[in-house]
Scaffold this active site. Structure first.
Site, PDB file in Angstrom:
ATOM      1  N   TYR A 185      -6.005  20.001  -5.403  1.00 36.16           N
ATOM      2  CA  TYR A 185      -7.021  19.309  -4.602  1.00 36.16           C
ATOM      3  C   TYR A 185      -8.412  19.935  -4.700  1.00 36.16           C
ATOM      4  O   TYR A 185      -9.369  19.390  -4.147  1.00 36.16           O
ATOM      5  CB  TYR A 185      -6.569  19.251  -3.136  1.00 36.16           C
ATOM      6  CG  TYR A 185      -5.267  18.491  -2.971  1.00 36.16           C
ATOM      7  CD1 TYR A 185      -5.193  17.139  -3.312  1.00 36.16           C
ATOM      8  CD2 TYR A 185      -4.122  19.109  -2.492  1.00 36.16           C
ATOM      9  CE1 TYR A 185      -4.008  16.436  -3.193  1.00 36.16           C
ATOM     10  CE2 TYR A 185      -2.929  18.410  -2.354  1.00 36.16           C
ATOM     11  CZ  TYR A 185      -2.883  17.077  -2.704  1.00 36.16           C
ATOM     12  OH  TYR A 185      -1.709  16.376  -2.582  1.00 36.16           O
ATOM     13  N   ASN A 241      -9.042   7.854   2.464  1.00 37.17           N
ATOM     14  CA  ASN A 241      -8.039   8.663   1.785  1.00 37.17           C
ATOM     15  C   ASN A 241      -6.879   8.788   2.775  1.00 37.17           C
ATOM     16  O   ASN A 241      -6.933   9.614   3.693  1.00 37.17           O
ATOM     17  CB  ASN A 241      -8.571  10.043   1.403  1.00 37.17           C
ATOM     18  CG  ASN A 241      -7.516  10.837   0.633  1.00 37.17           C
ATOM     19  OD1 ASN A 241      -6.345  10.461   0.600  1.00 37.17           O
ATOM     20  ND2 ASN A 241      -7.928  11.936   0.011  1.00 37.17           N
ATOM     21  N   HIS A 244       1.599   6.464   1.129  1.00 41.91           N
ATOM     22  CA  HIS A 244       2.892   6.235   0.473  1.00 41.91           C
ATOM     23  C   HIS A 244       3.954   5.748   1.442  1.00 41.91           C
ATOM     24  O   HIS A 244       5.042   5.358   1.011  1.00 41.91           O
ATOM     25  CB  HIS A 244       3.388   7.539  -0.173  1.00 41.91           C
ATOM     26  CG  HIS A 244       2.354   8.220  -1.020  1.00 41.91           C
ATOM     27  ND1 HIS A 244       1.751   7.602  -2.093  1.00 41.91           N
ATOM     28  CD2 HIS A 244       1.788   9.456  -0.937  1.00 41.91           C
ATOM     29  CE1 HIS A 244       0.873   8.434  -2.644  1.00 41.91           C
ATOM     30  NE2 HIS A 244       0.873   9.565  -1.955  1.00 41.91           N
ATOM     31  N   ASP A 287      -0.879  -2.892   7.488  1.00 43.71           N
ATOM     32  CA  ASP A 287      -1.119  -4.054   8.359  1.00 43.71           C
ATOM     33  C   ASP A 287      -2.503  -3.978   8.998  1.00 43.71           C
ATOM     34  O   ASP A 287      -3.207  -4.987   9.091  1.00 43.71           O
ATOM     35  CB  ASP A 287      -0.047  -4.137   9.446  1.00 43.71           C
ATOM     36  CG  ASP A 287       1.290  -4.620   8.904  1.00 43.71           C
ATOM     37  OD1 ASP A 287       1.316  -5.186   7.790  1.00 43.71           O
ATOM     38  OD2 ASP A 287       2.309  -4.431   9.598  1.00 43.71           O
ATOM     39  N   HIS A 291      -8.604   9.078  -3.610  1.00 44.08           N
ATOM     40  CA  HIS A 291      -7.747  10.261  -3.691  1.00 44.08           C
ATOM     41  C   HIS A 291      -8.414  11.325  -4.545  1.00 44.08           C
ATOM     42  O   HIS A 291      -9.013  11.010  -5.583  1.00 44.08           O
ATOM     43  CB  HIS A 291      -6.397   9.918  -4.331  1.00 44.08           C
ATOM     44  CG  HIS A 291      -5.607   8.913  -3.561  1.00 44.08           C
ATOM     45  ND1 HIS A 291      -4.845   9.233  -2.467  1.00 44.08           N
ATOM     46  CD2 HIS A 291      -5.499   7.580  -3.728  1.00 44.08           C
ATOM     47  CE1 HIS A 291      -4.276   8.137  -1.989  1.00 44.08           C
ATOM     48  NE2 HIS A 291      -4.660   7.116  -2.730  1.00 44.08           N
ATOM     49  N   LEU A 292      -8.249  12.572  -4.139  1.00 45.29           N
ATOM     50  CA  LEU A 292      -8.749  13.689  -4.946  1.00 45.29           C
ATOM     51  C   LEU A 292      -7.963  13.810  -6.244  1.00 45.29           C
ATOM     52  O   LEU A 292      -8.528  13.933  -7.329  1.00 45.29           O
ATOM     53  CB  LEU A 292      -8.632  14.988  -4.142  1.00 45.29           C
ATOM     54  CG  LEU A 292      -9.475  15.029  -2.866  1.00 45.29           C
ATOM     55  CD1 LEU A 292      -8.686  15.638  -1.730  1.00 45.29           C
ATOM     56  CD2 LEU A 292     -10.758  15.774  -3.099  1.00 45.29           C
ATOM     57  N   SER A 293      -6.636  13.791  -6.102  1.00 41.53           N
ATOM     58  CA  SER A 293      -5.765  13.889  -7.277  1.00 41.53           C
ATOM     59  C   SER A 293      -5.494  12.487  -7.815  1.00 41.53           C
ATOM     60  O   SER A 293      -5.965  11.494  -7.239  1.00 41.53           O
ATOM     61  CB  SER A 293      -4.446  14.566  -6.881  1.00 41.53           C
ATOM     62  OG  SER A 293      -3.712  13.717  -5.996  1.00 41.53           O
ATOM     63  N   ARG A 327       4.786   9.337  -5.246  1.00 36.55           N
ATOM     64  CA  ARG A 327       3.346   9.137  -5.021  1.00 36.55           C
ATOM     65  C   ARG A 327       2.806   7.937  -5.803  1.00 36.55           C
ATOM     66  O   ARG A 327       1.649   7.545  -5.640  1.00 36.55           O
ATOM     67  CB  ARG A 327       2.550  10.374  -5.429  1.00 36.55           C
ATOM     68  CG  ARG A 327       2.826  11.567  -4.547  1.00 36.55           C
ATOM     69  CD  ARG A 327       1.921  12.739  -4.903  1.00 36.55           C
ATOM     70  NE  ARG A 327       2.511  13.970  -4.454  1.00 36.55           N
ATOM     71  CZ  ARG A 327       2.417  14.457  -3.210  1.00 36.55           C
ATOM     72  NH1 ARG A 327       1.711  13.823  -2.307  1.00 36.55           N
ATOM     73  NH2 ARG A 327       3.015  15.587  -2.884  1.00 36.55           N
TER      74      ARG A 327
HETATM   75  C1  DQA Z   1      -3.969  12.657  -1.788  1.00 36.56           C
HETATM   76  C2  DQA Z   1      -2.741  12.345  -2.639  1.00 36.56           C
HETATM   77  C3  DQA Z   1      -1.516  12.116  -1.765  1.00 36.56           C
HETATM   78  O1  DQA Z   1      -0.386  11.859  -2.581  1.00 36.56           O
HETATM   79  C4  DQA Z   1      -1.226  13.339  -0.923  1.00 36.56           C
HETATM   80  O2  DQA Z   1      -0.172  13.070  -0.030  1.00 36.56           O
HETATM   81  C5  DQA Z   1      -2.412  13.854  -0.206  1.00 36.56           C
HETATM   82  C6  DQA Z   1      -3.722  13.839  -0.870  1.00 36.56           C
HETATM   83  C7  DQA Z   1      -5.205  13.004  -2.656  1.00 36.56           C
HETATM   84  O3  DQA Z   1      -6.306  12.932  -2.146  1.00 36.56           O
HETATM   85  O4  DQA Z   1      -5.045  13.342  -3.836  1.00 36.56           O
HETATM   86  O5  DQA Z   1      -2.309  14.393   0.891  1.00 36.56           O
HETATM   87  O6  DQA Z   1      -4.296  11.513  -1.020  1.00 36.56           O
END
Ligand code: DQA
Length: 153
Positions: free
Chosen positions: A26, A75, A81, A88, A101-103, A112
């Site tokens: 991250y 985010n 997930h 909703d 998402h960061l990743s 994921r």
């Molecule tokens: C995340 C990716 C998700 O899979 C993970 O549960 C996170 C961070 C990301 O920003 O990469 O908590 O949302």
């Protein structure tokens, strides 16, 4: 003239630990750093930036964005997930929604690869570390501006 657009940036569980939590995935930026990146990227638009570890609170804030925001960046972290309730809530919005998402979750564990949030998102930005937020903010505000310039029907 000041920018009338209001962008809400919502962050889900464990993102308060950014900078110390799995930095190889991250990054080293903290959530405060990410907030500063969002404000800079917004170039004068108002940014409401929040983080919570609680699903119900995240849903309350999505509902608030429905009436208060011009666009939403979210985010959802792990709730993306798992949470049909969050999906909703997002489906009730008519403003642009950018999932961030960061990743790159699609390149990680199988669980994921699926995001409920993506079903309600206008678009998704992932995999660029803190820079994902900069891209997401710019995309969300661009969509909001396009919408504001269209004649209402
Ligand atoms: C995340 C990716 C998700 O899979 C993970 O549960 C996170 C961070 C990301 O920003 O990469 O908590 O949302």
């Amino acid at each position: 003239m000041s920018d009338p657009l209001i962008l809400h940036v919502l962050n889900g569980p464990n993102l308060n630990l950014l900078g110390v939590r799995e930095p190889h995935i991250y990054g080293r930026e903290t959530l405060a750093d990410v907030q500063a990146i969002c404000r800079a990227a917004a170039e004068g638009a108002t940014v409401v930036f929040r983080q919570t570890n609680r699903e119900g609170e995240l849903i309350d804030w999505v509902q608030e964005a429905r009436t208060e925001a011009s666009a939403l960046v979210i985010n959802p972290a792990g709730y993306g997930h798992t949470s049909i309730a969050l999906l909703d809530a997002l489906k009730a919005l008519t403003i642009p929604v950018v999932e961030c998402h960061l990743s790159n979750p699609a390149a990680r564990e199988d669980f994921r690869a699926h995001s409920y949030v993506s079903l309600a998102a206008t678009g998704v930005v992932s995999g660029f570390g803190a820079h994902s937020y900069e891209l997401a903010v710019k995309a969300a505000l661009r969509l909001a501006r396009e919408r504001a310039s269209q004649p209402s029907r």
